[in-house]
Design an enzyme around this catalytic site. Structure first.
Site, PDB file in Angstrom:
ATOM      1  N   ARG A   1       0.859  -1.203   0.000  1.00 23.54           N
ATOM      2  CA  ARG A   1       0.000   0.000   0.000  1.00 23.54           C
ATOM      3  C   ARG A   1       0.889   1.244   0.000  1.00 23.54           C
ATOM      4  O   ARG A   1       0.619   2.214  -0.694  1.00 23.54           O
ATOM      5  CB  ARG A   1      -0.918  -0.018   1.211  1.00 23.54           C
ATOM      6  CG  ARG A   1      -2.202  -0.832   1.063  1.00 23.54           C
ATOM      7  CD  ARG A   1      -1.969  -2.253   0.578  1.00 23.54           C
ATOM      8  NE  ARG A   1      -3.162  -3.034   0.475  1.00 23.54           N
ATOM      9  CZ  ARG A   1      -3.610  -3.882   1.430  1.00 23.54           C
ATOM     10  NH1 ARG A   1      -2.914  -4.078   2.529  1.00 23.54           N
ATOM     11  NH2 ARG A   1      -4.722  -4.554   1.243  1.00 23.54           N
TER      12      ARG A   1
ATOM     13  N   ASP B   1       0.245  -7.084  -3.128  1.00 25.66           N
ATOM     14  CA  ASP B   1      -1.172  -6.850  -2.838  1.00 25.66           C
ATOM     15  C   ASP B   1      -1.759  -6.130  -4.052  1.00 25.66           C
ATOM     16  O   ASP B   1      -1.044  -5.860  -5.030  1.00 25.66           O
ATOM     17  CB  ASP B   1      -1.349  -6.033  -1.540  1.00 25.66           C
ATOM     18  CG  ASP B   1      -2.626  -6.445  -0.796  1.00 25.66           C
ATOM     19  OD1 ASP B   1      -3.713  -6.387  -1.422  1.00 25.66           O
ATOM     20  OD2 ASP B   1      -2.543  -6.843   0.375  1.00 25.66           O
TER      21      ASP B   1
ATOM     22  N   HIS C   1      -6.299 -10.441  -3.404  1.00 25.93           N
ATOM     23  CA  HIS C   1      -5.333  -9.335  -3.248  1.00 25.93           C
ATOM     24  C   HIS C   1      -4.223  -9.430  -4.301  1.00 25.93           C
ATOM     25  O   HIS C   1      -3.042  -9.290  -3.993  1.00 25.93           O
ATOM     26  CB  HIS C   1      -4.739  -9.350  -1.834  1.00 25.93           C
ATOM     27  CG  HIS C   1      -5.701  -8.848  -0.784  1.00 25.93           C
ATOM     28  ND1 HIS C   1      -6.165  -7.561  -0.749  1.00 25.93           N
ATOM     29  CD2 HIS C   1      -6.297  -9.486   0.261  1.00 25.93           C
ATOM     30  CE1 HIS C   1      -7.006  -7.404   0.283  1.00 25.93           C
ATOM     31  NE2 HIS C   1      -7.109  -8.559   0.899  1.00 25.93           N
TER      32      HIS C   1
ATOM     33  N   ASP D   1      -6.278 -14.574   2.415  1.00 25.45           N
ATOM     34  CA  ASP D   1      -7.396 -13.834   3.014  1.00 25.45           C
ATOM     35  C   ASP D   1      -8.221 -13.107   1.962  1.00 25.45           C
ATOM     36  O   ASP D   1      -7.757 -12.849   0.855  1.00 25.45           O
ATOM     37  CB  ASP D   1      -6.854 -12.809   4.028  1.00 25.45           C
ATOM     38  CG  ASP D   1      -5.897 -11.817   3.374  1.00 25.45           C
ATOM     39  OD1 ASP D   1      -5.104 -12.249   2.513  1.00 25.45           O
ATOM     40  OD2 ASP D   1      -5.943 -10.627   3.706  1.00 25.45           O
ATOM     41  N   GLU D   2      -9.429 -12.778   2.340  1.00 24.56           N
ATOM     42  CA  GLU D   2     -10.293 -11.854   1.610  1.00 24.56           C
ATOM     43  C   GLU D   2     -10.298 -12.100   0.092  1.00 24.56           C
ATOM     44  O   GLU D   2      -9.999 -11.211  -0.688  1.00 24.56           O
ATOM     45  CB  GLU D   2      -9.857 -10.412   1.920  1.00 24.56           C
ATOM     46  CG  GLU D   2      -9.979 -10.096   3.408  1.00 24.56           C
ATOM     47  CD  GLU D   2      -9.523  -8.692   3.773  1.00 24.56           C
ATOM     48  OE1 GLU D   2     -10.142  -8.090   4.657  1.00 24.56           O
ATOM     49  OE2 GLU D   2      -8.515  -8.200   3.200  1.00 24.56           O
TER      50      GLU D   2
ATOM     51  N   TRP E   1      -6.250 -13.845  12.407  1.00 23.62           N
ATOM     52  CA  TRP E   1      -6.343 -12.369  12.419  1.00 23.62           C
ATOM     53  C   TRP E   1      -7.743 -11.873  12.706  1.00 23.62           C
ATOM     54  O   TRP E   1      -7.921 -10.822  13.293  1.00 23.62           O
ATOM     55  CB  TRP E   1      -5.821 -11.780  11.105  1.00 23.62           C
ATOM     56  CG  TRP E   1      -6.713 -11.912   9.909  1.00 23.62           C
ATOM     57  CD1 TRP E   1      -6.842 -13.013   9.110  1.00 23.62           C
ATOM     58  CD2 TRP E   1      -7.590 -10.917   9.367  1.00 23.62           C
ATOM     59  NE1 TRP E   1      -7.739 -12.770   8.105  1.00 23.62           N
ATOM     60  CE2 TRP E   1      -8.213 -11.480   8.233  1.00 23.62           C
ATOM     61  CE3 TRP E   1      -7.904  -9.610   9.719  1.00 23.62           C
ATOM     62  CZ2 TRP E   1      -9.145 -10.790   7.452  1.00 23.62           C
ATOM     63  CZ3 TRP E   1      -8.825  -8.909   8.936  1.00 23.62           C
ATOM     64  CH2 TRP E   1      -9.430  -9.493   7.824  1.00 23.62           C
TER      65      TRP E   1
ATOM     66  N   TYR F   1      -3.234  -5.064  15.544  1.00 25.68           N
ATOM     67  CA  TYR F   1      -3.197  -4.286  14.305  1.00 25.68           C
ATOM     68  C   TYR F   1      -2.762  -2.852  14.642  1.00 25.68           C
ATOM     69  O   TYR F   1      -3.551  -2.025  15.059  1.00 25.68           O
ATOM     70  CB  TYR F   1      -4.563  -4.324  13.606  1.00 25.68           C
ATOM     71  CG  TYR F   1      -4.702  -5.510  12.666  1.00 25.68           C
ATOM     72  CD1 TYR F   1      -4.164  -6.760  13.006  1.00 25.68           C
ATOM     73  CD2 TYR F   1      -5.332  -5.394  11.428  1.00 25.68           C
ATOM     74  CE1 TYR F   1      -4.260  -7.853  12.150  1.00 25.68           C
ATOM     75  CE2 TYR F   1      -5.439  -6.484  10.558  1.00 25.68           C
ATOM     76  CZ  TYR F   1      -4.905  -7.702  10.930  1.00 25.68           C
ATOM     77  OH  TYR F   1      -4.998  -8.774  10.082  1.00 25.68           O
TER      78      TYR F   1
ATOM     79  N   TRP G   1      -0.371  -2.488   8.652  1.00 22.96           N
ATOM     80  CA  TRP G   1      -0.908  -2.248   7.306  1.00 22.96           C
ATOM     81  C   TRP G   1      -0.738  -0.770   7.015  1.00 22.96           C
ATOM     82  O   TRP G   1      -0.884   0.062   7.921  1.00 22.96           O
ATOM     83  CB  TRP G   1      -2.386  -2.660   7.253  1.00 22.96           C
ATOM     84  CG  TRP G   1      -2.588  -4.103   7.594  1.00 22.96           C
ATOM     85  CD1 TRP G   1      -3.006  -4.613   8.791  1.00 22.96           C
ATOM     86  CD2 TRP G   1      -2.343  -5.221   6.736  1.00 22.96           C
ATOM     87  NE1 TRP G   1      -3.052  -5.993   8.722  1.00 22.96           N
ATOM     88  CE2 TRP G   1      -2.655  -6.404   7.475  1.00 22.96           C
ATOM     89  CE3 TRP G   1      -1.904  -5.368   5.414  1.00 22.96           C
ATOM     90  CZ2 TRP G   1      -2.533  -7.680   6.946  1.00 22.96           C
ATOM     91  CZ3 TRP G   1      -1.789  -6.642   4.884  1.00 22.96           C
ATOM     92  CH2 TRP G   1      -2.097  -7.774   5.634  1.00 22.96           C
ATOM     93  N   THR G   2      -0.467  -0.441   5.749  1.00 25.82           N
ATOM     94  CA  THR G   2       0.003   0.930   5.491  1.00 25.82           C
ATOM     95  C   THR G   2      -0.910   1.755   4.576  1.00 25.82           C
ATOM     96  O   THR G   2      -0.451   2.713   3.970  1.00 25.82           O
ATOM     97  CB  THR G   2       1.432   0.882   4.889  1.00 25.82           C
ATOM     98  OG1 THR G   2       1.378   0.150   3.658  1.00 25.82           O
ATOM     99  CG2 THR G   2       2.418   0.229   5.833  1.00 25.82           C
ATOM    100  N   GLU G   3      -2.194   1.383   4.502  1.00 27.42           N
ATOM    101  CA  GLU G   3      -3.095   2.199   3.674  1.00 27.42           C
ATOM    102  C   GLU G   3      -3.025   3.682   4.069  1.00 27.42           C
ATOM    103  O   GLU G   3      -3.013   4.559   3.211  1.00 27.42           O
ATOM    104  CB  GLU G   3      -4.553   1.742   3.852  1.00 27.42           C
ATOM    105  CG  GLU G   3      -4.899   0.430   3.191  1.00 27.42           C
ATOM    106  CD  GLU G   3      -4.737  -0.762   4.133  1.00 27.42           C
ATOM    107  OE1 GLU G   3      -3.970  -0.656   5.123  1.00 27.42           O
ATOM    108  OE2 GLU G   3      -5.359  -1.806   3.876  1.00 27.42           O
TER     109      GLU G   3
HETATM  110  C1  ACM Z   1      -5.921  -9.102   6.804  1.00 27.73           C
HETATM  111  O1  ACM Z   1      -5.922  -8.182   7.632  1.00 27.73           O
HETATM  112  N1  ACM Z   1      -6.646  -9.011   5.687  1.00 27.73           N
HETATM  113  C2  ACM Z   1      -5.147 -10.301   7.002  1.00 27.73           C
END
Ligand code: ACM
Ligand code: ZN
Length: 535
Positions: free
Chosen positions: A167, A196, A269, A331-332, A398, A423, A473-475
């Site tokens: 990100r 990602d 992702h 994930d996701e 997570w 997180y 996470w760096t959004e």
């Molecule tokens: C995650 O936070 N999607 C692993």
């Protein structure tokens, strides 16, 4: 009076009671004595044999000391009478254990391997004046170390932190600085989230478009992803690590006993890869490297060519990273494209799968088999459990602890990384915090109070909890200052969760020790969150 002000008063009061010794994470056993050992030009480091690993373990500390003190300590295998730091090997100790005895005459270290010796020197680093962290020579200083007897080892074998460089990209030199700080806190895993939707950050020679196209996005949203209307920054943004960069970082980490686990996300992702090679999607594209945050429907197709592509990519990844583990993400991954894809539906028919969730398990199992053949094991986020647990995977829990509990009870290894505690992209001070997502408060105390083994696991299942990991996470983070602010001092709390005995933990005592550790952060030049002093 506000809670924070009471805390400051309490801390100022307790400073007068302050111990001479401030070590984070707190050692298992530590007895303080009167007096100091003074390191000077004549102090020698005695090693048992001319072993490269031991020399390397010492050199990280010796290099640091040399810069600050202006002189290196001589390393020798010859017995000394006095004024020495003696390192001995003791095969009966556990891998990461160290014993450290500092007296006014000498320092004695015992460990099974170079790794324990390395940790003993990290403890010495924290016991020395903070000026040891600086990159200039310091005059008129006495390099004293308080007399202590320490016996120490970690509670958990996996003590990890994840950085998302997709990100927002983090330069190689900043990654090295961060690895040094992991080592300072006796953390031993760096989970490097390299790919990602918003950027592919690792050079793959067989597929150059992964970085020439996948490494850059043409626009990025400004503000929160849920803001309405959406605003855009139309600057081209990106970057990647060459394979030479990766080798340099891996060698740097190895010297500090930090294992780097690379994450190559699949099947979701993956838009940065699909922007470069749309033929591995279900629809054929075209796609752009994504400039928004979130979860996107276009993921890898389960056709044969995709597996060939991913295996080629992983061949290059495993040649770069000596880690036993590769993280596959998992994930996701929405299943809507698979539901409407002839290749994916055919695959389900051939494999006798009734739900797309099982296709996810098929996907992960297939890659897992490939990696197992190459001598590697996989880790995945807890969604890998959804279509039935993959064969031998380690599960990173997570979405709370549920996935981890389920996997541990079923006999799978687990790393606890629940988003409500671990997180670090969430804000830490309260609603007025300038940095961090406001949806959830993850204060220093909240991180500190976490324990990775849930009470409902019995003894056997609890042994499957290999450790704990915090994620950044760096959004919503971009600059080195914002990364520092988000990571420190919460990394210190994670370290104590991962390393120290529960019965030795006390948040109030941790805060007192942290005041000294923060002097090291200051000398290191960290832009950490100064929550205790500034409120
Ligand atoms: C995650 O936070 N999607 C692993
Ligand atoms: Zn498909």
């Amino acid at each position: 009076m506000m809670k924070a002000q009471i805390l400051i008063l309490l801390l100022l009061f307790t400073t007068s009671l302050k111990a001479a010794v401030s070590i984070i994470p707190i050692p298992q056993k530590c007895v303080e004595r009167k007096g100091n050992f003074i390191v000077n030009e004549k102090t020698t480091i005695v090693i048992p044999e001319n072993d490269k690993d031991i020399r390397d373990a010492i050199s990280v500390w010796n290099d640091l000391f040399t810069t600050a003190a202006g002189f290196p300590l001589e390393i020798t295998t010859l017995k000394q009478k006095t004024n020495f730091i003696q390192c001995s090997l003791n095969a009966s100790l556990e891998e990461e254990t160290y014993k450290l005895k500092v007296s006014t005459k000498d320092i004695r270290i015992e460990a099974k391997t170079a790794k324990g010796i390395f940790y003993a020197f990290q403890t010495l680093r924290q016991l020395l004046p903070p000026a040891i962290e600086g990159n200039v020579r310091v005059e008129n200083i006495e390099w004293n170390i308080p007399c202590v007897t320490i016996e120490d080892k970690p509670s958990f074998s996996y003590r990890g932190m994840m950085l998302d460089v997709s990100r927002h990209f983090i330069e190689k030199e900043d990654i090295k600085r961060y690895i040094d700080l992991l080592a300072f806190h006796k953390m031993n895993v760096f989970h490097w989230h390299l790919t990602d939707d918003q950027g592919w950050r690792i050079e793959i020679k067989k597929y150059p478009k992964l970085t020439s196209i996948g490494g850059y996005r043409n626009k990025t949203i400004v503000g929160y992803m849920w803001d309405n209307p959406t605003e855009w920054d139309t600057k081209r943004y990106g970057g990647f690590y060459t394979q030479e960069d990766i080798k340099e970082v891996v060698a740097y980490a190895q010297k500090r006993f930090v294992n780097i686990i690379p994450e190559i996300e699949m099947p979701g992702h993956s838009l940065s890869a699909l922007a470069a090679y749309p033929e591995y999607s279900c629809t054929g594209g075209p796609f752009e490297v994504e400039g928004r945050w979130g979860v996107f429907n276009d993921i890898y197709c389960t056709k044969e060519e995709t597996f060939k592509f991913l295996q080629d990519v992983l061949d290059e990844v495993i040649a770069l990273f000596p880690s036993e583990y590769i993280h596959l993400g998992g994930d996701e991954a929405p299943r809507i494209r698979w539901r409407n894809c002839v290749h994916c539906q055919k695959r389900m028919e051939q494999e006798h799968l009734t739900k797309e969730a099982e296709l996810q398990t098929y996907f992960i199992n297939r890659i897992e088999n490939y990696l197992n053949e190459k001598g590697k094991k996989i880790i995945g986020w807890d969604e890998i459990l959804e279509g039935g647990i993959p064969q031998r995977a380690t599960v990173m829990s997570w979405r709370g602890e549920k996935g981890g509990i389920h996997a541990a009870k079923a006999g799978y290894d687990v790393i606890m990384s629940p988003n409500i505690y671990m997180y670090l992209n969430n804000h830490q001070l309260g609603v007025n915090d300038k940095i961090g997502i406001k949806k959830r408060l993850i204060s220093l105390k909240k991180v500190y109070d976490y324990h990775p083994v849930p009470a409902e696991l019995d003894k056997k299942a609890a042994l499957h909890v290999k450790g704990v990991q915090a994620n950044l996470w760096t959004e919503y983070l971009d600059t080195a200052e914002e990364f520092d602010y988000s990571l420190y001092p919460r990394m210190a709390a994670v370290a104590e969760v991962a390393w120290s005995l529960v019965e030795n933990k006390s948040y109030d005592n941790f805060c007192i020790r942290l005041m000294d550790i923060e002097k090291h952060y200051d000398a290191f030049g960290l832009s950490y969150c100064k929550m205790i002093y500034d409120k």
